[in-house]
Scaffold this active site. Structure first.
Site, PDB file in Angstrom:
ATOM      1  N   CYS A 263      12.288   9.357  -8.545  1.00  0.00           N
ATOM      2  CA  CYS A 263      12.789   8.715  -7.315  1.00  0.00           C
ATOM      3  C   CYS A 263      13.172   9.845  -6.359  1.00  0.00           C
ATOM      4  O   CYS A 263      14.342  10.119  -6.131  1.00  0.00           O
ATOM      5  CB  CYS A 263      13.983   7.830  -7.618  1.00  0.00           C
ATOM      6  SG  CYS A 263      13.735   6.648  -8.965  1.00  0.00           S
ATOM      7  N   GLY A 268      15.634  16.896  -1.624  1.00  0.00           N
ATOM      8  CA  GLY A 268      16.448  18.084  -1.859  1.00  0.00           C
ATOM      9  C   GLY A 268      16.399  18.549  -3.305  1.00  0.00           C
ATOM     10  O   GLY A 268      16.183  19.738  -3.592  1.00  0.00           O
ATOM     11  N   GLU A 288       7.950   8.690  -4.909  1.00  0.00           N
ATOM     12  CA  GLU A 288       8.928   8.040  -4.041  1.00  0.00           C
ATOM     13  C   GLU A 288       8.296   6.771  -3.478  1.00  0.00           C
ATOM     14  O   GLU A 288       7.240   6.828  -2.833  1.00  0.00           O
ATOM     15  CB  GLU A 288       9.350   8.981  -2.905  1.00  0.00           C
ATOM     16  CG  GLU A 288      10.163   8.332  -1.809  1.00  0.00           C
ATOM     17  CD  GLU A 288      11.401   7.590  -2.321  1.00  0.00           C
ATOM     18  OE1 GLU A 288      11.596   6.423  -1.925  1.00  0.00           O
ATOM     19  OE2 GLU A 288      12.161   8.179  -3.115  1.00  0.00           O
ATOM     20  N   CYS A 385      24.581   9.035  -7.167  1.00  0.00           N
ATOM     21  CA  CYS A 385      25.608   9.497  -6.234  1.00  0.00           C
ATOM     22  C   CYS A 385      26.659   8.398  -6.118  1.00  0.00           C
ATOM     23  O   CYS A 385      26.918   7.857  -5.049  1.00  0.00           O
ATOM     24  CB  CYS A 385      25.002   9.833  -4.884  1.00  0.00           C
ATOM     25  SG  CYS A 385      26.169  10.726  -3.817  1.00  0.00           S
TER      26      CYS A 385
END
Length: 456
Positions: A263, A268, A288, A385
């Site tokens: 994914c 980054g 992606e 995250c």
């Protein structure tokens, strides 16, 4: 129009786009600043006004409701954004009160005419008569529970406050909740990464304490450094760096390994993986599902002189169609994003508890298919995250139950500690896992969760 007025106009229009069109401030604001031709100082003002208002929106709405003697839901949204901007200047900046009031009233006038201007003038002048401390006392007194009081004072939805408390309690650190909420409302420091074996840390930079490729500049323009390095130096949160390095350095690399970033957007972590693969003689592929984000992945990889194919598929299908194929897989799963509220403050107002079940189901499916795509002995890094326990320890526990003895855990805490110059202070989790949880208030990173699983 004066430059200062132009900066306020840029901030206001960005707020309107965020609230009206679900735009993201971090994507929209730089373009708006450039289009307006703002000076460096006025660009900084527009940025502070935009992000400061978004971060403290919950608190400011409580202040406005008290001063206006009506719920903010009864106020025209365009006028409400003008009020929020004015309240931020009155309570959280050194902007002169008369300028904050007058210019916000003009924004309200443009949005709703004379009546809106008169209303905004009355509300803002009422607010300007009391100190910020007085208003925090008024807001605290309006709360109906302790959690609601924390939510209003620290501008977080109550469900997020409770999720954070539970995640901290899993480390025996529930008493750090207010420190975490405070850190979420502070501007994050700019952190950079020098891609391994492709760029060095500048002599005048200060290395980060945990990531061996991270640093912070003492001054200067980060963007010019990124451009001059041809993308081999990047702006990247230290937690994001560590998430990629935890996978690449969990075990020694054998030449010829195959890796997959499942994914990958916006790229980054992919760039760090690509640089590490180049050093170790591994081959990296990326995937992606979003074409726009896949384009960002390709841009991120431009500074790494290796070929990295980027597919555009549903990650579940991508992994399921490649059984027993990869030595290392990164699953940086779609999540609530509650760990990046410093950076994307509007996200706290866009997510709800009802979003979590669908996300955790997707996360489980991505992680399970990724495990199936590993060769025996291969490692998957599961990263979110978000510190929400349902998205972190809950998902990993489900996958470990599903795969049973075919899956073992590598301690991400030990791996990250081994990478770091300073002790990151990653305590054991109450579930006994080796999961590493980074925090804004403890590590100056996003609240990144990292788990490492090895297929037996």
């Amino acid at each position: 129009m004066s430059r200062t007025v132009a900066a306020r106009r840029v901030a206001y229009e960005t707020l309107r786009a965020v609230h009206e069109s679900d735009a993201y401030a971090n994507l929209l604001l730089p373009t708006a600043i450039s289009r307006a031709g703002l000076s460096t100082a006025d660009a900084a003002l527009a940025t502070e006004l935009t992000y400061g208002t978004l971060r403290r929106q919950g608190t400011y709405d409580a202040v406005i409701a008290i001063a206006a003697d009506r719920p903010v839901s009864d106020i025209d949204p365009a006028v409400l954004d003008a009020l929020r901007l004015g309240v931020h200047q009155l309570l959280s900046t050194r902007v002169a009160s008369h300028a904050a009031v007058n210019e916000s009233v003009e924004l309200a006038r443009g949005a709703g005419g004379r009546g809106a201007a008169g209303f905004a003038n009355a509300v803002l002048r009422r607010i300007s008569r009391d100190t910020p401390g007085d208003w925090m006392t008024h807001v605290a007194a309006s709360a109906r529970s302790d959690d609601e009081q924390l939510g209003l004072l620290f501008s977080h939805p109550v469900w997020v406050v409770r999720a954070f408390r539970r995640a901290l309690a899993a480390e025996g650190r529930a008493e750090e909740l207010e420190a975490l909420l405070t850190a979420d409302n502070a501007s994050p420091r700019v952190t950079m990464a020098a891609l391994p074996d492709l760029a060095g840390v500048p002599d005048d930079a200060r290395r980060t304490p945990f990531s061996p490729i991270g640093f912070r500049l003492g001054g200067g323009d980060p963007d010019s450094l990124v451009r001059s390095s041809r993308g081999r130096i990047r702006v990247q949160d230290e937690g994001s760096q560590l998430a990629a390095l935890a996978l690449t350095r969990a075990l020694p690399i054998t030449e010829g390994e195959r890796w997959l970033d499942l994914c990958a957007g916006p790229g980054g972590k992919t760039a760090v993986l690509a640089a590490e693969a180049r050093v170790g003689g591994a081959v990296l592929e990326a995937n992606e599902i979003s074409p726009a984000r896949a384009g960002l992945v390709r841009q991120a990889l431009a500074g790494v002189p290796v070929e990295v194919p980027v597919s555009e598929e549903d990650g579940r299908s991508r992994a399921a169609n490649a059984p027993d194929t990869y030595d290392r897989i990164l699953v940086d799963a779609p999540c609530t994003g509650l760990g990046a509220l410093r950076r994307r403050p509007e996200a706290r107002w866009r997510k709800a508890p009802s979003d979590v079940p669908a996300l955790t189901e997707l996360q489980r499916e991505l992680l399970s298919t990724a495990v199936g795509a590993l060769k025996p002995g291969g490692v998957v890094a599961y990263v979110t995250c978000s510190p929400h326990l349902a998205e972190t320890s809950g998902v990993v526990a489900d996958i470990r139950r599903e795969w049973g003895a075919a899956l073992e855990e590598i301690s991400a805490r030990d791996v990250i500690t081994s990478l770091s110059d300073a002790d990151p202070g990653l305590p054991p989790q109450s579930d006994g896992s080796g999961r590493a949880q980074l925090w804004p208030h403890r590590h100056n990173t996003d609240a990144m969760s990292i788990s490492l699983l090895r297929r037996v």
